[in-house]
Design a protein around this motif. Structure first.
Motif, PDB file in Angstrom:
ATOM      1  N   PHE A   1       0.829  -1.200   0.000  1.00 12.67           N
ATOM      2  CA  PHE A   1       0.000   0.000   0.000  1.00 12.67           C
ATOM      3  C   PHE A   1       0.870   1.259   0.000  1.00 12.67           C
ATOM      4  CE2 PHE A   1      -1.922   3.077   3.007  1.00 12.67           C
ATOM      5  CZ  PHE A   1      -3.134   3.339   2.417  1.00 12.67           C
ATOM      6  N   ASN A   2       1.922   1.264   0.837  1.00 12.87           N
ATOM      7  CA  ASN A   2       2.800   2.429   0.923  1.00 12.87           C
ATOM      8  C   ASN A   2       3.689   2.545  -0.298  1.00 12.87           C
ATOM      9  OD1 ASN A   2       2.911   4.260   3.410  1.00 12.87           O
ATOM     10  ND2 ASN A   2       2.286   2.259   4.176  1.00 12.87           N
ATOM     11  N   LEU A   3       4.093   1.414  -0.819  1.00  6.49           N
ATOM     12  CA  LEU A   3       4.860   1.395  -2.066  1.00  6.49           C
ATOM     13  C   LEU A   3       4.039   2.078  -3.152  1.00  6.49           C
ATOM     14  CD1 LEU A   3       6.658  -1.758  -3.324  1.00  6.49           C
ATOM     15  CD2 LEU A   3       5.237  -0.478  -4.886  1.00  6.49           C
ATOM     16  N   PHE A   4       2.798   1.671  -3.245  1.00 11.47           N
ATOM     17  CA  PHE A   4       1.852   2.219  -4.202  1.00 11.47           C
ATOM     18  C   PHE A   4       1.739   3.739  -4.042  1.00 11.47           C
ATOM     19  CE2 PHE A   4      -2.345   2.830  -6.016  1.00 11.47           C
ATOM     20  CZ  PHE A   4      -2.322   1.955  -7.077  1.00 11.47           C
ATOM     21  N   ILE A   5       1.464   4.171  -2.811  1.00  9.39           N
ATOM     22  CA  ILE A   5       1.290   5.597  -2.537  1.00  9.39           C
ATOM     23  C   ILE A   5       2.557   6.363  -2.847  1.00  9.39           C
ATOM     24  CG2 ILE A   5       1.026   7.244  -0.646  1.00  9.39           C
ATOM     25  CD1 ILE A   5      -1.071   5.350   0.498  1.00  9.39           C
ATOM     26  N   GLY A   6       3.709   5.786  -2.454  1.00  6.84           N
ATOM     27  CA  GLY A   6       4.986   6.440  -2.710  1.00  6.84           C
ATOM     28  C   GLY A   6       5.162   6.741  -4.180  1.00  6.84           C
TER      29      GLY A   6
ATOM     30  N   PHE B   1      -7.403   4.732   2.075  1.00  7.60           N
ATOM     31  CA  PHE B   1      -6.433   4.790   0.995  1.00  7.60           C
ATOM     32  C   PHE B   1      -6.357   6.197   0.391  1.00  7.60           C
ATOM     33  CE2 PHE B   1      -4.790   3.730  -3.183  1.00  7.60           C
ATOM     34  CZ  PHE B   1      -3.873   2.747  -2.889  1.00  7.60           C
ATOM     35  N   ILE B   2      -7.530   6.711  -0.003  1.00  6.67           N
ATOM     36  CA  ILE B   2      -7.588   8.026  -0.637  1.00  6.67           C
ATOM     37  C   ILE B   2      -7.088   9.109   0.306  1.00  6.67           C
ATOM     38  CG2 ILE B   2      -9.217   9.794  -1.415  1.00  6.67           C
ATOM     39  CD1 ILE B   2     -10.762   7.547  -2.772  1.00  6.67           C
ATOM     40  N   GLY B   3      -7.498   8.999   1.584  1.00  3.63           N
ATOM     41  CA  GLY B   3      -7.066   9.978   2.570  1.00  3.63           C
ATOM     42  C   GLY B   3      -5.555  10.063   2.629  1.00  3.63           C
TER      43      GLY B   3
ATOM     44  N   GLY C   1     -16.841  -3.921 -15.489  1.00  2.00           N
ATOM     45  CA  GLY C   1     -17.059  -3.701 -14.052  1.00  2.00           C
ATOM     46  C   GLY C   1     -15.842  -3.104 -13.367  1.00  2.00           C
ATOM     47  N   THR C   2     -14.667  -3.712 -13.575  1.00  2.00           N
ATOM     48  CA  THR C   2     -13.477  -3.184 -12.906  1.00  2.00           C
ATOM     49  C   THR C   2     -13.081  -1.831 -13.489  1.00  2.00           C
ATOM     50  OG1 THR C   2     -12.090  -4.505 -14.374  1.00  2.00           O
ATOM     51  CG2 THR C   2     -12.537  -5.423 -12.219  1.00  2.00           C
ATOM     52  N   PHE C   3     -13.342  -1.627 -14.790  1.00  2.00           N
ATOM     53  CA  PHE C   3     -13.025  -0.337 -15.409  1.00  2.00           C
ATOM     54  C   PHE C   3     -13.851   0.780 -14.771  1.00  2.00           C
ATOM     55  CE2 PHE C   3     -13.588   2.831 -18.866  1.00  2.00           C
ATOM     56  CZ  PHE C   3     -12.272   3.169 -19.048  1.00  2.00           C
ATOM     57  N   ILE C   4     -15.135   0.504 -14.514  1.00  2.00           N
ATOM     58  CA  ILE C   4     -15.989   1.525 -13.891  1.00  2.00           C
ATOM     59  C   ILE C   4     -15.520   1.791 -12.462  1.00  2.00           C
ATOM     60  CG2 ILE C   4     -18.327   2.045 -13.094  1.00  2.00           C
ATOM     61  CD1 ILE C   4     -19.423   0.664 -15.542  1.00  2.00           C
ATOM     62  N   ILE C   5     -15.264   0.731 -11.690  1.00  2.00           N
ATOM     63  CA  ILE C   5     -14.811   0.908 -10.307  1.00  2.00           C
ATOM     64  C   ILE C   5     -13.483   1.669 -10.281  1.00  2.00           C
ATOM     65  CG2 ILE C   5     -13.892  -0.324  -8.299  1.00  2.00           C
ATOM     66  CD1 ILE C   5     -15.998  -2.407  -8.681  1.00  2.00           C
ATOM     67  N   PHE C   6     -12.593   1.293 -11.187  1.00  2.00           N
ATOM     68  CA  PHE C   6     -11.286   1.930 -11.345  1.00  2.00           C
ATOM     69  C   PHE C   6     -11.458   3.433 -11.592  1.00  2.00           C
ATOM     70  CE2 PHE C   6      -8.253   3.216 -14.708  1.00  2.00           C
ATOM     71  CZ  PHE C   6      -7.036   2.943 -14.124  1.00  2.00           C
ATOM     72  N   ASN C   7     -12.408   3.798 -12.471  1.00  2.00           N
ATOM     73  CA  ASN C   7     -12.626   5.204 -12.772  1.00  2.00           C
ATOM     74  C   ASN C   7     -13.298   5.935 -11.626  1.00  2.00           C
ATOM     75  OD1 ASN C   7     -11.979   6.437 -15.540  1.00  2.00           O
ATOM     76  ND2 ASN C   7     -12.409   4.279 -15.923  1.00  2.00           N
ATOM     77  N   LEU C   8     -14.176   5.226 -10.920  1.00  2.00           N
ATOM     78  CA  LEU C   8     -14.804   5.782  -9.733  1.00  2.00           C
ATOM     79  C   LEU C   8     -13.707   6.152  -8.737  1.00  2.00           C
ATOM     80  CD1 LEU C   8     -17.838   4.099  -8.043  1.00  2.00           C
ATOM     81  CD2 LEU C   8     -15.927   4.833  -6.659  1.00  2.00           C
ATOM     82  N   PHE C   9     -12.818   5.229  -8.533  1.00  2.00           N
ATOM     83  CA  PHE C   9     -11.679   5.411  -7.639  1.00  2.00           C
ATOM     84  C   PHE C   9     -10.856   6.639  -8.032  1.00  2.00           C
ATOM     85  CE2 PHE C   9      -7.637   4.222  -5.759  1.00  2.00           C
ATOM     86  CZ  PHE C   9      -8.024   3.641  -4.580  1.00  2.00           C
ATOM     87  N   ILE C  10     -10.465   6.686  -9.305  1.00  2.00           N
ATOM     88  CA  ILE C  10      -9.638   7.785  -9.790  1.00  2.00           C
ATOM     89  C   ILE C  10     -10.375   9.114  -9.669  1.00  2.00           C
ATOM     90  CG2 ILE C  10      -8.697   8.780 -11.918  1.00  2.00           C
ATOM     91  CD1 ILE C  10      -7.799   5.968 -12.650  1.00  2.00           C
ATOM     92  N   GLY C  11     -11.673   9.083 -10.011  1.00  2.00           N
ATOM     93  CA  GLY C  11     -12.466  10.296  -9.915  1.00  2.00           C
ATOM     94  C   GLY C  11     -12.424  10.880  -8.515  1.00  2.00           C
TER      95      GLY C  11
END
Lengths: 269, 269, 269, 269
Positions: free
Chosen positions: A219-224, B222-224, C214-224
C-alpha cells in the motif's frame, strides 16, 4: 570523406529508415504468428519440418538485421551502449548457440521471446518500458524491506508449521511461495490458514500480522510511487507555467526601472 | 577534558563509525543465514550443537554491541530515547532471559526477529520504516471506525449464524476472523456466504452490506493517505519554488523603491 | 431572562458539557461489552435475566439522555435538524417499540446497533463519517451507470445460464449476487465461469466483458474520487498560500504607487 | 423561410424538447422492466404472447423516435456524426433484421441491450461515459504491451503445461483465459499453480514472473491515469487561479508605468 565512411553513413541511413523498421516489425509479427501456430498439435505435427525451416530463416533474417545495425554503429561498440541492443543481440546469439543442442524447450522459449523484440523495435513501446523501468530503482528500499519481512516470516512459518502443513510450509522455499500467495490474498484463509488454525489455535496471529504488514508495505509502495509521479508532473508543470508568468512580471518591472533611470538621468538638469 | 570524557568520546566515535555498522550488519546477515539453515532438518539435526554454539556467540556479540552503544551515550539514558534502541535492547535482553527456559519456540522466534535489527542498523531502511510509521497516527480515527464496524458486524454475525455456520461464526473471535477474511475478499462468497444463504435466504443483506461498508472505509483510508501525501509534497514544493520567485520579485520591487527614494531626495532641491 | 429560559440554558450547558459526553460514551461502552458477552452461550444462558435487566436499564439511561438533549434544544424541533440526532432517536425509540414484541432477533440487532451511537457521540468520528458521506453524492452518476450495467448483465446472464447453472444464475436476484461476486473477483473463474464454460464454450465473452467493464468503472470511480480530493486540497492550499504572497507583492506595489504620487505632487512646483 | 424548413425546425424543437426525452426514457424503463420480468419463467410462459406484443410495440415506438430524430437533423446525415446516434440506430435496426429469424437468443439479448440506450438519452450519463471512453486512447500503448506479455506467456504456457494441465493450458485460447484469471489473482495458486508445481517443480518461475509483470503493468497503468488526471485538473486550476492573480499584479504595474510616464512627460518642462 573516405569511401568507407561514406558507405557507413549510407548503411546508417538505411538501418534507421522507417521502412527498415517496418520490415523488421513484419518479421517479428510473422515470428509471433508461427510460435502461436506451433501450439496447435494438429498443425505442428504434420508440418514440423516447415516450422523448422521458417524458424531458421527468421533467425538468419534477424541475425543479418543485428549485424547490419552493429556495422552501422560508429565506432561499433556504441551499439552495446543501449540495453535494448544487448537484449536483441543476446536473444539472437542464444538462438544460434542452442541450435544444435538438445534443450528443445529452451530453444522454443527463446523463439517466443524473440516476439519481445517488438518492444525494442517500436519506439513508443520502448519509451513506455523505459519509463516503467525507471520507477524500479526508487522502489529498491521498500522492496528490500519487503524481502526482509518475507524472509523472517518464511523462517518463522517453516519453524512453526512445517510438520502441520508440509504442503504449504514444508521448506523455506515453499514458505516463501505461500507467503507470496498470502500477500496476493488468494485463498489465504480457506486453503492456508483455516486447516492450520484447527491444530494451532494461535496461528491466526502469524497470518493476520503478515497480511497487515505485507499489504501495508505494498500500500505504501503504491502511494509512494503515486506521490512521486504527481509531484514530478506538478514540478515540470509549475516550472513551465510560473516561469513565464514570473518572467513577464519581471520584464514589466525591468521596464519600470528603465523608466525610473530615465527620469533620474533627465532630472538633475 | 577529563580522561573519562575523553575515553567516552573515543568510544562514541568508534560506535558511530561506518566500519562498526558494517561489522554489525555482517553479524546480522550471519544470524539470518543461520536461522535459515536451521529450517532444513537434514542440516539441523546432525549439527544441532554447532547451531547452538553459533547462536550463543552471536547473542554475546550483539550484547557487547548494545552495551558499547549504551556506554557511549552521554548520559547513558539518552540511549533509550530512540525507539529503535529499545527494540535492539529488548530483543537481546529477551534472548538472555529465555536462554535457560524451556520455551524453545519462543527462543527460536526471538533468534529470527534479531534479523529485523537490519532495519535499525541500515539508516535508509530506518528512515523508510520511520516514514511508514508516521502515517499510522493519521489513520487512527479511520481504524477506530473500522474496529467499531468490525465489532458490530461480528456481534450480529455471531448472533445470527452461530448455529448455522459454527466454523465461521461460532464465537465472537471466529466472527472477527471471518470478517477479516471477507474484507480481504478471499472466498467470501464461495466458502462463507453461499452455504449460509441456502439456509437463511436473507443473509446476503448482512454480507453485501459488510463488503460495501468495509471496502468503502478501506477505499477512503487509501484516498485519505494519498491526498495527504500529495498535499504535503506539493506544499513543500510550492513553498520552496514560489518563495524564490516571490523573493526575486520583491527584491526587484525593493530596488524600484530605492530608486524612487533617490529621485525624491534629489528632487526637491 | 425568564426562569424557564434560564433553566433551559443551564440544561444546555449540562448536556453539552464534556463530562456528560464522557458518561454517555461510558454507557455505550458498557452496552458494547454486554452485547459482546451475550454471544457466549456459557455466559448468556445462566445469567439471561441479568442481561435482560442490564439492557432495560441501559435503554432507559439512553432514553433520559435523548430526552434531556431534546428539551435542551430551543426550540425543540432544532434537535431533528441533525441526521445524527434522528439516528439516536430512532434507535432508542425502536428499542421501546419492539420491547414487548416477539421479534427477538430484531431486538437484539437493535441493541447492537446502539453501539454505533459511539460515532454520533465522539466528535472526531462524527466528522470523519460526515466526510465519508459527502463523497457519496459525487459518485451518484457512476453508481447509476454501475447499476445499469449490473441489471443488463444480470438479465442476459439469467437468460443464458439459468438452466446450465441454476445455483449462480437461477433467478434475476441470484444473478445480481453472482455479478457482485464477480466484480469482487472472488472465485469468479473457478466456481462461476469454468463449470459454465464446459457446456457453453462461448460464455467467456460474457464473463470477460463483465470483468473488464465492471473493474473499469470501479477503477474510474476510484480515480475520480482521488482527483477530486487532490484538486480540492490543492485549491485550498494554493488559495491560502498564494493569497499571502500575492498580497505582499500588491502591498509593495501600493507603496511604490504612493511614492510616485508623492513625487508627482511635489514635482510640478 | 420555406414551409419545409419551417416544418423541420418545429420537428427539431419537438425532438429536442425535455418532454420528448422524458417520454423516451419512460419507454426505455418499461423495456427494462419487461426484459426483467421475462426472466421469471412463472410469468413468461403463460403470458408469452403478451410479452411478444409488448416487445413489438416498443420496437416500433423506438423506430418512430429514431426516424423522427433522423428527419429532424438538417442535413439528415449529421445524425450519424454522433457515435451515440449510431448506437441507437444499429440496436433498433438489428431488432428489425433479426425479427423473423430463429436466433431467439440474439434477439432477446438485443432487447436487453436496448436498455443501454438509457446512457445515450440521459445527458449526464452520456457525458460520464464519454469521459470514461476518452481515457482509453491514452491507455493504448500500455494495453498493447499487456497484450504482448499475455501472448508471449500464453504461448510459453501452452508449450510447457499443455500435457500436464490440459484444463488450464490445453490450447492457446485456454492459456490466455487462464492468464486473465491469474492477473485477477483469482485462485491462481490453489487451482492453477499448485497442481502443476507438483509435477514441474520449477513452474513457479513462470507463475511468479507473470504475476509480478502483470500486476506491475496494471499498477503502472493505474498510476499513469491518476497522474494524468491530477495533472490535467491542476493545470485547469492553476491556469484559472494564477491568471487572475498575475493579471491583477500586471494591472498594478501598468498603473505604475502610467504614472511614471506622466512624471516623465511633466518633468522636462
Amino acid at each position: 570523406m573516405s569511401s568507407d565512411k561514406h558507405w557507413r553513413l549510407k548503411l546508417q541511413d538505411f538501418v534507421e529508415h522507417r521502412f527498415f523498421t517496418i520490415v523488421v516489425m513484419l518479421f517479428i509479427f510473422v515470428n509471433a504468428v508461427i510460435v502461436g501456430l506451433e501450439t496447435y498439435p494438429e498443425l505442428y505435427i504434420p508440418y514440423q519440418e516447415w516450422f523448422y525451416i521458417a524458424d531458421r530463416v527468421l533467425l538468419w533474417i534477424f541475425t543479418v538485421e543485428i549485424v547490419l545495425r552493429l556495422i552501422a554503429s560508429v565506432p561499433f561498440y556504441t551499439f552495446f551502449k543501449s540495453g535494448w541492443n544487448w537484449f536483441d543481440f543476446l536473444i539472437i546469439l542464444a538462438g544460434h548457440l542452442f541450435a544444435g543442442a538438445h534443450f528443445v524447450t529452451v530453444l522454443r522459449v527463446l523463439r517466443v521471446l524473440r516476439v519481445l523484440r517488438a518492444i525494442s523495435v517500436i519506439p513508443s513501446l520502448r519509451r513506455l518500458v523505459d519509463a516503467l523501468m525507471r520507477t524500479i530503482p526508487s522502489l529498491f528500499n521498500i522492496m528490500f524491506l519487503m524481502g526482509l519481512v518475507f524472509y523472517i516470516f518464511a523462517v518463522i512459518g517453516t519453524m512453526l508449521f512445517a510438520t502441520i502443513s508440509p504442503e504449504y510450509f514444508g521448506s523455506l522455499g515453499l514458505s516463501v511461495l505461500t507467503l507470496f500467495q498470502i500477500v496476493t490474498l488468494d485463498s489465504w484463509t480457506e486453503a492456508v490458514m483455516r486447516p492450520i488454525l484447527e491444530i494451532e489455535p494461535w496461528s491466526w496471529i502469524y497470518f493476520i500480522s503478515f497480511v497487515l504488514v505485507g499489504t501495508f508495505i505494498i500500500f505504501n509502495l503504491f502511494i509512494g510511487v503515486i506521490v512521486n509521479n504527481v509531484e514530478k508532473a506538478n514540478e515540470e508543470d509549475t516550472a513551465k507555467d510560473e516561469e513565464t508568468d514570473y518572467q513577464k512580471l519581471q520584464k514589466e518591472l525591468q521596464e519600470v526601472k528603465e523608466m525610473l533611470r530615465d527620469i533620474k538621468n533627465s532630472d538633475p538638469k
